[in-house]
Design an enzyme around this catalytic site. Structure first.
Site, short mmCIF file in Angstrom:
data_model
loop_
_atom_site.label_atom_id
_atom_site.label_comp_id
_atom_site.label_asym_id
_atom_site.label_seq_id
_atom_site.Cartn_x
_atom_site.Cartn_y
_atom_site.Cartn_z
N ASP A 50 -6.37 -3.69 -2.36
CA ASP A 50 -6.75 -2.45 -2.11
C ASP A 50 -7.00 -2.32 -0.40
OD1 ASP A 50 -9.06 -3.99 -1.66
OD2 ASP A 50 -10.23 -2.60 -2.87
N SER A 51 -6.87 -3.64 0.09
CA SER A 51 -6.81 -3.45 1.68
C SER A 51 -5.54 -2.64 2.25
CB SER A 51 -6.52 -4.84 2.16
OG SER A 51 -5.37 -5.71 1.55
N ASP A 89 -5.28 -5.05 -7.63
CA ASP A 89 -6.77 -4.85 -7.18
C ASP A 89 -7.31 -3.64 -7.94
OD1 ASP A 89 -8.36 -6.56 -5.79
OD2 ASP A 89 -7.77 -5.88 -3.67
N LYS A 119 -7.60 -7.69 -10.22
CA LYS A 119 -8.48 -8.23 -9.61
C LYS A 119 -9.71 -7.35 -9.55
CE LYS A 119 -8.39 -9.56 -4.83
NZ LYS A 119 -9.59 -8.50 -4.47
N GLU A 121 -13.90 -6.87 -7.77
CA GLU A 121 -14.84 -7.52 -7.31
C GLU A 121 -16.48 -7.62 -7.67
OE1 GLU A 121 -15.12 -5.47 -3.22
OE2 GLU A 121 -12.97 -5.90 -2.73
N GLU A 188 -14.12 -15.07 -0.47
CA GLU A 188 -13.75 -14.37 0.93
C GLU A 188 -15.03 -14.44 1.79
OE1 GLU A 188 -12.32 -10.44 0.88
OE2 GLU A 188 -12.48 -10.27 3.02
O1 KIV Z 1 -7.29 -6.26 -0.69
C1 KIV Z 1 -7.15 -7.47 -0.30
O2 KIV Z 1 -6.06 -7.74 0.21
C2 KIV Z 1 -7.85 -8.58 -0.93
C3 KIV Z 1 -7.87 -10.01 -0.15
C4 KIV Z 1 -8.11 -9.99 1.11
C5 KIV Z 1 -8.04 -10.99 -1.05
O3 KIV Z 1 -8.76 -8.35 -1.75
#
Ligand code: KIV
Length: 283
Positions: A50-51, A89, A119, A121, A188
């Site tokens: 989600d970055s 994510d 994924k 968090e 992280e």
């Molecule tokens: O969103 C993302 O790119 C991430 C990585 C930094 C692990 O969660």
């Protein structure tokens, strides 16, 4: 097992699990087909992170990212890759409310993109959700330490695990998620000694980002390491290329050539076609 139309066997969650304590896992992010094609050549695991909200859309954090955005980018990455396990994510606001909401969101991501895992968090507080998903056929990757979706409540983008209470809490997070059935955990921006200790104690692979070389694998945001993210990168990012600079040079050169009528030259126009007949104007 998933076989791509090219005949290449895609990595599975089991392959990733089996690599614990073996050769380090190479992980990269990708949000688009061109980047997925490149990352897929070397990565065991590609994360549609989600970055993308910050890197591609210029958002100030990952919080505004929507499920629809993740679906669109996830689909492109799955289609353009063949080898790597694709993890997608879960964006903020689509799973924190409860395990049923998380299942609905994860099911949409899996069905619409073809990704192999999601994924999320969060630590011990997410263990029940992770267990609910894994029990229903959804492979889950955890993400602890710095959690970008919680920067507003966790004190910002900072290194985690410096004092003992926080170290104990993070260790407990890692163990709770492992018990819940996650197949790997991203660590992280974390005190390296703590990351090493977690890696030694849990049964699933740890994937470090600003954590420790002792982790079972490493991940970086691809645009960060090749100079394409457009912002200053954290200390843990090694610069492997400066493509932003190369792109700037290219567009400046193009602009100069257009203004000087140097481009297009003979090589870039169709000179071998039939001559255009004189156009007659109809009055
Ligand atoms: O969103 C993302 O790119 C991430 C990585 C930094 C692990 O969660």
């Amino acid at each position: 097992m998933s076989i791509h139309k090219s005949g290449i066997k895609r990595k599975t969650v089991t392959d990733i699990l089996c690599q614990k304590g073996q050769e380090p896992l190479v992980c990269l992010t990708a949000y688009t087909a061109p980047m997925a094609r490149i990352a897929d050549q070397v990565a065991d695991l590609v994360l549609v992170g989600d970055s993308l909200g910050m890197v591609l859309y210029g958002m100030e954090s990952t919080v505004p990212v929507t499920l629809e955005m993740m679906v669109a980018h996830g689909r492109a990455v799955v289609l353009a890759s063949a080898r790597a396990l694709i993890v997608i994510d879960m964006p903020f606001g689509y799973y924190q409310e409860g395990k049923e909401q998380a299942f609905r969101s994860a099911a949409i991501l899996m069905k619409e993109t073809g990704a192999s895992a999601v994924k999320l968090e969060g630590g011990a507080e997410m263990a029940e959700t992770a267990a609910f998903l894994t029990a229903r056929g959804i492979a889950v990757m955890g993400h602890i330490g710095l959690q970008p979706q919680s920067v507003h409540t966790s004190g910002g983008y900072r290194v985690t695990g410096h004092d003992e209470p926080e170290q104990n809490r993070i260790m407990n997070d890692a163990q709770a998620l492992t018990k819940a059935g996650v197949f790997s955990i991203v660590l992280e921006c974390m005190n390296p000694v703590l990351a090493q200790e977690i890696t030694a104690r849990i049964m699933v692979p740890t994937i470090g980002i600003g954590a420790s070389s002792s982790c079972d694998g490493q991940i970086l945001v691809t645009e960060d390491m090749i100079g394409l993210s457009g912002h200053t990168v954290p200390k843990f990012v090694k610069q492997y290329a400066d493509l932003g600079r190369e792109l700037e040079k290219a567009v400046h050169c193009y602009a100069n050539e257009v203004r000087a009528r140097v481009f297009p030259d003979e090589d870039h126009i169709y000179t071998k076609t039939n001559p255009v007949k004189k156009l007659t104007t109809v009055s």
